[in-house]
Design a protein around this motif. Sequence first.
Motif, PDB file in Angstrom:
ATOM      1  N   THR A 268       0.829  -1.203   0.000  1.00  0.00           N
ATOM      2  CA  THR A 268       0.000   0.000   0.000  1.00  0.00           C
ATOM      3  C   THR A 268       0.866   1.258   0.000  1.00  0.00           C
ATOM      4  N   LYS A 269       0.303   2.320  -0.524  1.00  0.00           N
ATOM      5  CA  LYS A 269       1.005   3.595  -0.596  1.00  0.00           C
ATOM      6  C   LYS A 269       1.255   4.168   0.805  1.00  0.00           C
ATOM      7  N   ILE A 270       0.306   3.997   1.705  1.00  0.00           N
ATOM      8  CA  ILE A 270       0.461   4.553   3.052  1.00  0.00           C
ATOM      9  C   ILE A 270       1.623   3.879   3.789  1.00  0.00           C
ATOM     10  N   TYR A 271       1.820   2.572   3.570  1.00  0.00           N
ATOM     11  CA  TYR A 271       2.959   1.874   4.175  1.00  0.00           C
ATOM     12  C   TYR A 271       4.263   2.369   3.566  1.00  0.00           C
ATOM     13  N   LYS A 272       4.287   2.446   2.249  1.00  0.00           N
ATOM     14  CA  LYS A 272       5.516   2.861   1.570  1.00  0.00           C
ATOM     15  C   LYS A 272       5.914   4.294   1.915  1.00  0.00           C
ATOM     16  N   ASN A 273       4.933   5.170   2.075  1.00  0.00           N
ATOM     17  CA  ASN A 273       5.239   6.571   2.381  1.00  0.00           C
ATOM     18  C   ASN A 273       5.668   6.788   3.830  1.00  0.00           C
ATOM     19  N   ASN A 274       5.179   5.975   4.741  1.00  0.00           N
ATOM     20  CA  ASN A 274       5.398   6.247   6.161  1.00  0.00           C
ATOM     21  C   ASN A 274       6.305   5.264   6.884  1.00  0.00           C
ATOM     22  N   LEU A 275       6.349   4.015   6.474  1.00  0.00           N
ATOM     23  CA  LEU A 275       7.085   3.017   7.249  1.00  0.00           C
ATOM     24  C   LEU A 275       8.199   2.286   6.518  1.00  0.00           C
ATOM     25  N   GLU A 276       8.104   2.184   5.222  1.00  0.00           N
ATOM     26  CA  GLU A 276       9.022   1.315   4.486  1.00  0.00           C
ATOM     27  C   GLU A 276      10.496   1.609   4.768  1.00  0.00           C
ATOM     28  N   SER A 277      10.879   2.865   4.692  1.00  0.00           N
ATOM     29  CA  SER A 277      12.290   3.204   4.913  1.00  0.00           C
ATOM     30  C   SER A 277      12.710   2.927   6.356  1.00  0.00           C
ATOM     31  N   TYR A 278      11.815   3.147   7.305  1.00  0.00           N
ATOM     32  CA  TYR A 278      12.126   2.878   8.707  1.00  0.00           C
ATOM     33  C   TYR A 278      12.295   1.382   8.951  1.00  0.00           C
ATOM     34  N   VAL A 279      11.422   0.587   8.373  1.00  0.00           N
ATOM     35  CA  VAL A 279      11.495  -0.869   8.543  1.00  0.00           C
ATOM     36  C   VAL A 279      12.765  -1.423   7.911  1.00  0.00           C
ATOM     37  N   ARG A 280      13.191  -0.850   6.799  1.00  0.00           N
ATOM     38  CA  ARG A 280      14.441  -1.284   6.146  1.00  0.00           C
ATOM     39  C   ARG A 280      15.677  -0.828   6.904  1.00  0.00           C
ATOM     40  N   GLY A 281      15.495  -0.005   7.929  1.00  0.00           N
ATOM     41  CA  GLY A 281      16.625   0.470   8.717  1.00  0.00           C
ATOM     42  C   GLY A 281      17.289   1.709   8.160  1.00  0.00           C
ATOM     43  N   GLU A 282      16.642   2.355   7.197  1.00  0.00           N
ATOM     44  CA  GLU A 282      17.229   3.535   6.575  1.00  0.00           C
ATOM     45  C   GLU A 282      16.916   4.813   7.342  1.00  0.00           C
ATOM     46  N   GLY A 283      15.859   4.822   8.127  1.00  0.00           N
ATOM     47  CA  GLY A 283      15.465   6.000   8.880  1.00  0.00           C
ATOM     48  C   GLY A 283      14.142   6.556   8.408  1.00  0.00           C
ATOM     49  N   MET A 284      13.895   7.829   8.744  1.00  0.00           N
ATOM     50  CA  MET A 284      12.654   8.510   8.372  1.00  0.00           C
ATOM     51  C   MET A 284      12.989   9.863   7.771  1.00  0.00           C
ATOM     52  N   THR A 285      12.070  10.360   6.960  1.00  0.00           N
ATOM     53  CA  THR A 285      12.259  11.697   6.424  1.00  0.00           C
ATOM     54  C   THR A 285      12.008  12.713   7.544  1.00  0.00           C
ATOM     55  N   MET A 286      12.539  13.903   7.373  1.00  0.00           N
ATOM     56  CA  MET A 286      12.335  14.952   8.361  1.00  0.00           C
ATOM     57  C   MET A 286      10.850  15.273   8.505  1.00  0.00           C
ATOM     58  N   ARG A 287      10.122  15.219   7.409  1.00  0.00           N
ATOM     59  CA  ARG A 287       8.688  15.501   7.455  1.00  0.00           C
ATOM     60  C   ARG A 287       7.958  14.488   8.333  1.00  0.00           C
ATOM     61  N   THR A 288       8.267  13.206   8.184  1.00  0.00           N
ATOM     62  CA  THR A 288       7.633  12.171   8.993  1.00  0.00           C
ATOM     63  C   THR A 288       7.997  12.342  10.458  1.00  0.00           C
ATOM     64  N   LYS A 289       9.263  12.586  10.732  1.00  0.00           N
ATOM     65  CA  LYS A 289       9.692  12.799  12.121  1.00  0.00           C
ATOM     66  C   LYS A 289       8.978  14.006  12.737  1.00  0.00           C
ATOM     67  N   THR A 290       8.878  15.069  11.968  1.00  0.00           N
ATOM     68  CA  THR A 290       8.239  16.288  12.464  1.00  0.00           C
ATOM     69  C   THR A 290       6.763  16.045  12.765  1.00  0.00           C
ATOM     70  N   LYS A 291       6.069  15.343  11.859  1.00  0.00           N
ATOM     71  CA  LYS A 291       4.655  15.036  12.091  1.00  0.00           C
ATOM     72  C   LYS A 291       4.473  14.229  13.368  1.00  0.00           C
ATOM     73  N   ILE A 292       5.322  13.253  13.574  1.00  0.00           N
ATOM     74  CA  ILE A 292       5.218  12.420  14.775  1.00  0.00           C
ATOM     75  C   ILE A 292       5.473  13.255  16.017  1.00  0.00           C
ATOM     76  N   LEU A 293       6.547  14.024  15.999  1.00  0.00           N
ATOM     77  CA  LEU A 293       6.898  14.815  17.181  1.00  0.00           C
ATOM     78  C   LEU A 293       5.870  15.899  17.484  1.00  0.00           C
ATOM     79  N   LEU A 294       5.312  16.526  16.467  1.00  0.00           N
ATOM     80  CA  LEU A 294       4.280  17.528  16.705  1.00  0.00           C
ATOM     81  C   LEU A 294       3.017  16.904  17.307  1.00  0.00           C
ATOM     82  N   THR A 295       2.641  15.749  16.811  1.00  0.00           N
ATOM     83  CA  THR A 295       1.468  15.064  17.354  1.00  0.00           C
ATOM     84  C   THR A 295       1.701  14.640  18.792  1.00  0.00           C
ATOM     85  N   VAL A 296       2.854  14.033  19.049  1.00  0.00           N
ATOM     86  CA  VAL A 296       3.183  13.606  20.409  1.00  0.00           C
ATOM     87  C   VAL A 296       3.226  14.807  21.349  1.00  0.00           C
ATOM     88  N   THR A 297       3.832  15.893  20.901  1.00  0.00           N
ATOM     89  CA  THR A 297       3.928  17.095  21.733  1.00  0.00           C
ATOM     90  C   THR A 297       2.550  17.668  22.037  1.00  0.00           C
TER      91      THR A 297
END
Length: 131
Positions: free
Chosen positions: A55-84
């Motif tokens: 699915t596109k939602i998996y590929k856009n949000n989790l695929e790189s993290y699951v492969r061990g490559e990390g996350m984009t700054m945009r994804t990290k920012t969205k997570i941190l803003l929501t958590v905050t």
Amino acid sequence: MKLSKIIYTIIGCLSLALGSVGAVLPILPTVPFLMLSALCFAKSSEKLNAWFKQTKIYKNNLESYVRGEGMTMRTKTKILLTVTALMAVGFVVMLSKKVYIGCIALLIVWLVHILYFTLAIKTIPIQNDLN
């Protein structure tokens, strides 16, 4: 089908729905719900797991993290803003009720989130599909 697989499937579908809503609404976190979906689908069905990973939602949000490559700054920012935002609500409520131990615990958890996402998870550049 075993009852445990049915339960995993139901939880996976519910968390996928919440993660999908979170992709549109900034008040819901996307990535934690999608991670829960990935876990549940992996435990419930190989076909469902394979579908979810395509699915596109998996590929856009989790695929790189699951492969061990990390996350984009945009994804990290969205997570941190929501958590905050969510923790700030809890912090204000506890502060108004004078639950200072809870405020301190919440502050520590928030700081750990900030440190984890800034130091432990690699930041990858946004990939352009213009090849």
